[in-house]
Design an enzyme around this catalytic site. Structure first.
Site, PDB file in Angstrom:
ATOM      1  N   SER A 107       0.862  -1.188   0.000  1.00 10.80           N
ATOM      2  CA  SER A 107       0.000   0.000   0.000  1.00 10.80           C
ATOM      3  C   SER A 107       0.892   1.229   0.000  1.00 10.80           C
ATOM      4  CB  SER A 107      -0.880   0.004   1.253  1.00 10.80           C
ATOM      5  OG  SER A 107      -1.577   1.225   1.370  1.00 10.80           O
TER       6      SER A 107
ATOM      7  N   TYR B 269      -2.181  -0.323  10.824  1.00 10.22           N
ATOM      8  CA  TYR B 269      -2.239  -0.642   9.386  1.00 10.22           C
ATOM      9  C   TYR B 269      -0.975  -0.160   8.669  1.00 10.22           C
ATOM     10  CZ  TYR B 269      -4.010  -1.075   4.605  1.00 10.22           C
ATOM     11  OH  TYR B 269      -4.166  -1.433   3.280  1.00 10.22           O
TER      12      TYR B 269
HETATM   13  N1  LIG Z   1      -8.750  -0.888  -0.869  1.00  6.45           N
HETATM   14  C1  LIG Z   1      -7.693  -0.092  -0.790  1.00  6.45           C
HETATM   15  O1  LIG Z   1      -7.792   1.144  -0.856  1.00  6.45           O
HETATM   16  C2  LIG Z   1      -6.312  -0.689  -0.663  1.00  6.45           C
HETATM   17  C3  LIG Z   1      -5.230   0.176  -0.857  1.00  6.45           C
HETATM   18  C4  LIG Z   1      -3.949  -0.329  -0.731  1.00  6.45           C
HETATM   19  C5  LIG Z   1      -3.763  -1.664  -0.432  1.00  6.45           C
HETATM   20  N2  LIG Z   1      -4.836  -2.478  -0.234  1.00  6.45           N
HETATM   21  C6  LIG Z   1      -4.585  -3.874   0.112  1.00  6.45           C
HETATM   22  O2  LIG Z   1      -5.197  -4.704  -0.851  1.00  6.45           O
HETATM   23  C7  LIG Z   1      -5.471  -5.976  -0.269  1.00  6.45           C
HETATM   24  C8  LIG Z   1      -6.902  -6.384  -0.577  1.00  6.45           C
HETATM   25  O3  LIG Z   1      -7.774  -5.457   0.042  1.00  6.45           O
HETATM   26  P1  LIG Z   1      -9.229  -5.080  -0.526  1.00  6.45           P
HETATM   27  O4  LIG Z   1      -9.279  -3.616  -0.606  1.00  6.45           O
HETATM   28  O5  LIG Z   1      -9.555  -5.895  -1.693  1.00  6.45           O
HETATM   29  O6  LIG Z   1     -10.108  -5.499   0.764  1.00  6.45           O
HETATM   30  P2  LIG Z   1     -11.459  -6.347   0.902  1.00  6.45           P
HETATM   31  O7  LIG Z   1     -12.393  -6.038  -0.189  1.00  6.45           O
HETATM   32  O8  LIG Z   1     -11.880  -6.155   2.309  1.00  6.45           O
HETATM   33  O9  LIG Z   1     -10.945  -7.856   0.684  1.00  6.45           O
HETATM   34  C9  LIG Z   1     -10.083  -8.468   1.624  1.00  6.45           C
HETATM   35  C10 LIG Z   1      -9.872  -9.912   1.239  1.00  6.45           C
HETATM   36  O10 LIG Z   1      -9.003 -10.514   2.226  1.00  6.45           O
HETATM   37  C11 LIG Z   1      -9.607 -11.732   2.660  1.00  6.45           C
HETATM   38  N3  LIG Z   1      -9.247 -12.030   4.040  1.00  6.45           N
HETATM   39  C12 LIG Z   1      -9.360 -11.219   5.119  1.00  6.45           C
HETATM   40  N4  LIG Z   1      -8.997 -11.875   6.231  1.00  6.45           N
HETATM   41  C13 LIG Z   1      -8.659 -13.124   5.840  1.00  6.45           C
HETATM   42  C14 LIG Z   1      -8.214 -14.282   6.543  1.00  6.45           C
HETATM   43  N5  LIG Z   1      -8.050 -14.276   7.874  1.00  6.45           N
HETATM   44  N6  LIG Z   1      -7.948 -15.408   5.841  1.00  6.45           N
HETATM   45  C15 LIG Z   1      -8.129 -15.436   4.488  1.00  6.45           C
HETATM   46  N7  LIG Z   1      -8.529 -14.368   3.775  1.00  6.45           N
HETATM   47  C16 LIG Z   1      -8.806 -13.226   4.453  1.00  6.45           C
HETATM   48  C17 LIG Z   1     -11.111 -11.500   2.512  1.00  6.45           C
HETATM   49  O11 LIG Z   1     -11.802 -12.740   2.333  1.00  6.45           O
HETATM   50  P3  LIG Z   1     -12.729 -13.456   3.435  1.00  6.45           P
HETATM   51  O12 LIG Z   1     -13.391 -12.392   4.249  1.00  6.45           O
HETATM   52  O13 LIG Z   1     -13.678 -14.267   2.592  1.00  6.45           O
HETATM   53  O14 LIG Z   1     -11.795 -14.306   4.211  1.00  6.45           O
HETATM   54  C18 LIG Z   1     -11.170 -10.700   1.214  1.00  6.45           C
HETATM   55  O15 LIG Z   1     -11.168 -11.569   0.106  1.00  6.45           O
HETATM   56  C19 LIG Z   1      -5.158  -5.832   1.220  1.00  6.45           C
HETATM   57  O16 LIG Z   1      -3.864  -6.350   1.491  1.00  6.45           O
HETATM   58  C20 LIG Z   1      -5.171  -4.328   1.431  1.00  6.45           C
HETATM   59  O17 LIG Z   1      -4.373  -3.939   2.532  1.00  6.45           O
HETATM   60  C21 LIG Z   1      -6.114  -2.018  -0.346  1.00  6.45           C
END
Ligand SMILES: NC(=O)c1ccc[n+]([C@@H]2O[C@H](COP(=O)([O-])OP(=O)(O)OC[C@H]3O[C@@H](n4cnc5c(N)ncnc54)[C@H](OP(=O)(O)O)[C@@H]3O)[C@@H](O)[C@H]2O)c1
Length: 236
Positions: free
Chosen positions: A137, A150
């Site tokens: 990120s 975070y």
């Molecule tokens: N959205 C942003 O603005 C942003 C920006 C920079 C970086 N990121 C990074 O991108 C990545 C994905 O985030 P996102 O935005 O797509 O979030 P999201 O929509 O909340 O998705 C998170 C994913 O992680 C899985 N997950 C969470 N806890 C888990 C566990 N204990 N075991 C297995 N899977 C787990 C969830 O699946 P289940 O709930 O089905 O387990 C879901 O598929 C993260 O690393 C986040 O830090 C996001």
């Protein structure tokens, strides 16, 4: 567990929604897939969409915080591309953060990198070929109020990724870290204005670029941001 791939295999954690789902759909055109997350129903739905692109898809309902379950499920799998994407964010002042919220972020964003990568990297090194991609990120080099844990976990990702890259590149294994700015997903609390943010597919394109680079070329860090973000000044 073992598998017999016909195309390169990509394993994506957090593939049930958001950025991970988009990465699965993007890589489905040229890879067979192993999709990991806890929600089996959502995984099955993503799998159906990916199979429409010709991918063979295996789903694993797995909590990546569970080291033993992760090792049992993943050790021995033939995986060419690992995308460590699963992540959680609890953005609130440090003094309001519970121990459970703190530990959940460290367990998913940091400790699961060990569990998942430790299970799959030996096979890549043995084959002299593979790619580990991590979704970091911009919070991995910036800070903001409410981001103590975070941003800490995402700073960890940067150090881990670069050290691992130096360790395994001579073995033919690439390590990339993609660092998105804000992306419209359920990572943000309900009601957040996400209209100005990147789309998950934008991050999937960056992942595809990194993991399909020519064999002599390693894209180690790739930062992707919204252009002209129409966001509140206090946002990050
Ligand atoms: N959205 C942003 O603005 C942003 C920006 C920079 C970086 N990121 C990074 O991108 C990545 C994905 O985030 P996102 O935005 O797509 O979030 P999201 O929509 O909340 O998705 C998170 C994913 O992680 C899985 N997950 C969470 N806890 C888990 C566990 N204990 N075991 C297995 N899977 C787990 C969830 O699946 P289940 O709930 O089905 O387990 C879901 O598929 C993260 O690393 C986040 O830090 C996001």
């Amino acid at each position: 567990m073992t598998n017999s791939p016909t195309r390169p295999v990509a394993l994506i954690t957090g593939a049930s929604r958001g950025i991970g789902r988009a990465i699965a759909l993007r890589l489905a055109a040229a890879h067979d897939l192993v999709l990991v997350a806890r929600d089996a129903d959502h995984l099955a739905s993503v799998a159906r969409d990916c199979e429409a692109s010709g991918a063979r898809v295996q789903t694993l309902a797995l909590d990546v915080r569970d080291g033993l379950a992760t090792a049992t499920a993943l050790t021995g799998l033939h995986v060419d591309v690992l995308v460590n994407n699963a992540g959680v964010a609890v953005m609130k002042p440090f003094l309001e953060m519970t121990a459970e919220e703190w530990n959940r972020q460290v367990d998913v964003n940091v400790n699961a990198l060990y569990h998942v990568t430790r299970a799959l990297l030996p096979g890549m090194v043995q084959r002299g070929h593979g790619h580990v991609c991590i979704i970091g990120s911009t919070a991995g080099r910036n800070t903001f109020v409410g981001g103590t844990c975070y941003t800490g976990t995402k700073h960890f990702v940067m150090g881990f990724a670069e050290s691992l890259m130096l360790e395994v590149r001579d073995a033919g294994v690439g390590v990339s870290v993609i660092t998105p700015g804000s992306v419209a997903t359920e990572l943000f609390p309900e009601g957040t204005n996400t209209a100005w943010m990147l789309e998950p597919a934008n991050i999937a394109d960056a992942v595809a670029f990194a993991v399909t680079a020519p064999p002599h070329m390693l894209v180690h860090r790739l930062e992707v941001r919204p252009l002209s973000p129409k966001r509140p000044r206090s946002s990050f």
